[in-house]
Design an enzyme around this catalytic site. Structure first.
Site, mmCIF file in Angstrom:
data_model
loop_
_atom_site.group_PDB
_atom_site.id
_atom_site.type_symbol
_atom_site.label_atom_id
_atom_site.label_comp_id
_atom_site.label_asym_id
_atom_site.label_seq_id
_atom_site.Cartn_x
_atom_site.Cartn_y
_atom_site.Cartn_z
ATOM 1 N N PHE A 258 42.691 31.691 36.746
ATOM 2 C CA PHE A 258 41.952 32.278 37.870
ATOM 3 C C PHE A 258 42.860 32.503 39.070
ATOM 4 O O PHE A 258 43.711 31.660 39.371
ATOM 5 C CB PHE A 258 40.792 31.374 38.263
ATOM 6 C CG PHE A 258 39.767 31.240 37.186
ATOM 7 C CD1 PHE A 258 38.763 32.187 37.057
ATOM 8 C CD2 PHE A 258 39.801 30.185 36.289
ATOM 9 C CE1 PHE A 258 37.815 32.088 36.055
ATOM 10 C CE2 PHE A 258 38.852 30.075 35.275
ATOM 11 C CZ PHE A 258 37.854 31.026 35.153
ATOM 12 N N GLU A 259 42.612 33.591 39.774
ATOM 13 C CA GLU A 259 43.429 33.897 40.950
ATOM 14 C C GLU A 259 43.319 32.828 42.026
ATOM 15 O O GLU A 259 44.183 32.723 42.892
ATOM 16 C CB GLU A 259 43.016 35.245 41.538
ATOM 17 C CG GLU A 259 41.585 35.269 42.058
ATOM 18 C CD GLU A 259 41.145 36.669 42.487
ATOM 19 O OE1 GLU A 259 41.602 37.117 43.542
ATOM 20 O OE2 GLU A 259 40.352 37.297 41.760
ATOM 21 N N THR A 260 42.265 32.044 41.983
ATOM 22 C CA THR A 260 42.084 30.986 42.980
ATOM 23 C C THR A 260 43.031 29.816 42.760
ATOM 24 O O THR A 260 43.140 28.943 43.621
ATOM 25 C CB THR A 260 40.635 30.480 42.936
ATOM 26 O OG1 THR A 260 40.215 30.412 41.565
ATOM 27 C CG2 THR A 260 39.714 31.413 43.687
#
Lengths: 325, 253, 325, 253
Positions: B49-51
């Site tokens: 995930f980009e997070t």
């Protein structure tokens, strides 16, 4: 110069002291997680106007600030909260009605811009967005930028790689630093001097915190100085960056706070419904923000049963059996 | 076999993922496709995930890329910097498959997820890039979910948010982007790919009961359809695993 | 493409597989802490030659590699181990005798160079070193750089701030990315896939690890996959970057490993004495490196009593009452 | 009062540190000076290391900036990136006092810690910058320890490692550096400062029994001595705290 003494304040005082009309503000968290919602609601209650907001993907907080009329300018990568609002509703409306001016970046670019501010450098390079309208289309035109000292003279600058093909790279785009007047973050634990511990993903909170001229921290738990220092590998923000520390249990509600509570799907669905209609939205604001002098009042209005239903399983970090329809 | 269009689309995307791939997920159907791949055909793919979460366990389906469910039992919990550095890194970026959605797509797989109309005075405002432009810029291939509608398959995008092949075979190189680009477009009527020479979209296959002409009728631009075949329907195993393991409460499906 | 299966190897095999003559190598740690010493000694035993080494302040490891004749080129910020060797002795000798070619940077610049490699960008900017000889004097001249694909065409590039005074900045210096062929780090804990947990300061190990084409991890403890994933907030390097994982208890010895053991002052003092004299140094190498087929043999030679004397107090992270004269 | 020259030098440096200062420490006497300040006159100063530790407890004196003793009971354990970003950050950098040593110094407080002789073929090689160039580039003021010798106080440095005022009052600005620069030079014979207009070194004071001429005899360049006073000797309290609290085993003193 950030004082070293006890920085613990009431939320009302921290917001009124540091967040003035026209302030350049960034808030931490991501879409539906660890938004500093108690602080957002306090800003709305104080009727602060003309905020210039910096966000990567801060969904709920940004949408409520816009909906309440606090925001005039917005630099952002993404306005949404996932399933609940694929596009933030009051944000969408405000942009379409041109009541706010928005300038678009990507999430990495916003992260690099905060990092540049935190590391005291004017810009950082990336290859993201080369060839796209993120570079071509500016929200703030040149003349506007010239008139405002707190905005750089250009949105983005494309340059050739002076190291001649090094790393198979011909071009990069430079993204300018952000140094907000104030950053607000919500963390799981802080001590009275402002040392912070974030559990789970940090998003860009650390960069946002260190980039700011002033930092307001709201926290689930306020600890004495030794507690966090006994396990410093888990701490991300040393106290030298902090200006105000405010204890606000459920301070990210209705967004989630890993290991403490989940997002409140019921609240966020109700919010999305209200946000679609101007009258309903004003009723929402009246009932859940203006009629609640503090965050505790909001939690009481929602009802302790609902709040208990989102309490996190400490091991998994979220509410395992929460109804999220 | 009984299945919904959404189930078919999810499974079509899942089939594109191989063991060893690192799958960049957005919200909704793209996340479900990554979970489906992991549970059906690519157990050694990695969900990312980009997070900042990498190799999340995903006992329960997340409803956003910042959902606390993605933070549980990962390899490392970092933040956006770590995630995007992993994407731009030539070693790890080359292994990432991005799954994206958008409001508009053009012949070269460029995407718009920002505005319809003028940028300064838009008719419709969307969420914006988020990490989509970043992933489309950096990673070696991406899979795009789109609904077949004339207003979505556009001759000219209102705003180019995420780069595909830009204006042709050397578009990315001229702009300074790393190699890579879109690999598949999965729609509610069929699946498209991109010609390796022209980098233009072409029809790979239609869903059962759909003809190439029906697909062309829902696009503003022309694509080649001479290579189109019929897409295999989901197997019972695929459907069972998708329904029971990935989304038992029907939060996305 | 890094395989996902079990990456556990013997140290000898990991070194012979990945570290060839002429290899561009970076090693983790800082001066007298968490240097991957077991791997350094194995490289020396394998008589690898012509290494191009990248270091910020890796004292003990770099000095031993140079002393054993493994290094031909060195890009570095600092060669020393604090009180024991304020300047690394074999490094000093090699530079003065011109048996290695060295190019100087600052610690921040080397850190940024590793970060640039890790984030896949050709360069990063800083204001450090403007006006100094770090910019003016190059170790590798232009012609040399042209002939070597693994070295950028320029040492550093000074440029004007294109954002016109933004952040009160007129100029910056751009530092080029480093992408070593191999990085070796020593960590407290790793699992068989290569997830890593570093305790205490991480130095630039994470950046060095992610910048490399190949990553060798030596670790104090080798754990099953779930152990580290049960507390991922403490992990810094996900397995996707790892190529080889080697369990080597006391793998940083004689340098320190926080929470596991302290540096061995007696060893480091003896090393410094030997390093001052060519004959004594050859005797040191023979006795402590070449005569010890593995790191365990070195520990046995030093004596288990000495090794026990440096065991860390788990709470403080070092040996509280160690004699460090 | 009985004291050694090294004790006097340490205490002179410690007196320059105030509550609220963040003290960047190198190895040896500079670290001891920071510990002395914290134990004697500036209990609310913050000890900070380039390796990433901030506000270390320092129960025991470290022998290097990577000593595990600096990692114990800090505010946060990061790495070099965090440390140098804190230095370059205009808010936190403005509060940092750097304590440095070097092999050579010139009239404008520029330092050499790299080589004597030609860079390509040096007569003597030193450790190199480490973080010294970084701290000298970024922070608002620095304190420099030097031994009084003609070959150390040089008209022209063999190599300029760490910037002082470069070539004069506007040297830093012309080069693009942030404001700041050296504040004090603490030697084994006296203490120097830098004139606020010319940015040239001048003599602030001599240690007991030392004359300005003796100091000038140990320098290759001339400095003004007309403002020199005698430096106050250490007090009993200063000495006791330094010896008993900071370095009880005499590892540095």
């Amino acid at each position: 110069m950030k004082p070293e003494d006890n920085k613990v304040m009431q939320l009302k005082d921290a917001v009124s002291k540091y967040i003035k009309h026209g302030c350049h503000l960034s808030i931490g968290g991501f879409t539906l997680n660890r938004n500093p919602m108690a602080a957002v609601y306090e800003i709305i209650r104080q009727k602060t106007r003309d905020l210039h907001v910096y966000a990567h993907s801060n969904g709920q907080g940004v949408d409520e600030l816009i909906g309440a009329g606090c925001v005039s300018h917005l630099e952002i990568a993404y306005g949404g909260t996932g399933k609940f609002m694929p596009t933030c509703i009051r944000f969408k409306k405000a942009v379409q009605e041109q009541t706010i001016i928005v300038e678009d970046y990507s999430n990495f670019q916003m992260t690099l811009r905060f990092l540049a501010g935190a590391m005291g450098i004017a810009f950082l390079p990336t290859r993201s967005s080369l060839g796209t309208d993120i570079i071509n289309k500016w929200g703030f035109p040149k003349e506007f930028r010239k008139q405002h000292d707190l905005i750089p003279n250009q949105k983005l600058v494309v340059m050739d790689n002076p190291f001649d093909g090094w790393c198979d790279t011909k071009k990069v785009v430079l993204v300018p630093a952000i140094t907000p007047d104030v950053t607000i973050i919500h963390v799981q634990m802080a001590d009275f001097r402002g040392n912070c511990r974030i559990e789970g993903l940090t998003f860009a909170d650390v960069e946002q915190a260190k980039a700011a001229k002033r930092l307001i921290i709201t926290c689930e738990e306020l600890l004495d100085d030794d507690y966090l220092k006994n396990d410093p590998d888990r701490n991300q923000i040393p106290f030298i960056h902090a200006d105000a520390v405010v204890k606000v249990p459920f301070g990210a509600y209705p967004t989630a706070c890993y290991r403490y509570y989940d997002y409140d799907a019921a609240y966020m669905n109700a919010y999305a419904r209200a946000a679609k209609n101007d009258d309903a939205y004003q009723q929402y604001l009246a009932a859940y923000v203006f009629d609640c002098p503090t965050h505790t009042h909001l939690l009481d209005k929602v009802g302790r049963g609902r709040v208990e239903s989102i309490l996190a399983d400490r091991n998994r970090g979220y509410a395992k059996n929460l109804d999220r329809k | 076999m009984d299945y919904t269009l959404r189930e078919l689309m999810t499974i079509c995307a899942a089939r594109e993922i191989k063991n060893g791939d690192i799958v960049f997920c957005g919200t909704g159907i793209s996340m479900l496709a990554a979970m489906a791949a992991k549970n059906i055909n690519a157990p050694d793919s990695v969900i990312f995930f980009e997070t900042g979460a990498i190799d999340s366990k995903l006992e329960d389906i997340p409803l956003a890329v910042a959902d606390p469910r993605i933070m549980y039992h990962t390899s490392a919990n970092g933040g956006l910097m770590e995630a995007f550095c992993t994407m731009q890194n030539p070693m790890s970026g080359a292994r990432i498959v991005g799954i994206l959605g958008a409001a508009q797509i053009d012949l070269y797989g460029n995407l718009n997820s920002t505005v319809i109309g003028e940028y300064d005075a838009p008719d419709v405002r969307f969420s914006g890039s988020g990490g989509a432009c970043d992933v489309a810029s950096f990673v070696s291939r991406s899979i795009i979910f789109m609904k077949m509608e004339k207003r979505k398959f556009k001759k000219k995008l209102d705003y180019l948010t995420s780069p595909g092949f830009l204006d042709g075979p050397d578009g990315r190189e001229k702009a300074g982007l790393p190699p890579g680009g879109p690999d598949k477009v999965i729609t509610d009527m069929g699946v498209m790919g991109f010609d390796e020479h022209t980098r233009q979209m072409f029809l790979i296959g239609c869903f059962p009961g759909i003809t190439p002409d029906q697909i062309l009728d829902n696009m503003e631009f022309e694509i080649r359809t001479d290579r189109a075949v019929e897409i295999a329907v989901p197997t019972q195993t695929e459907l069972t695993l998708l329904r029971e393991k990935c989304d038992p409460h029907g939060l996305i499906l």
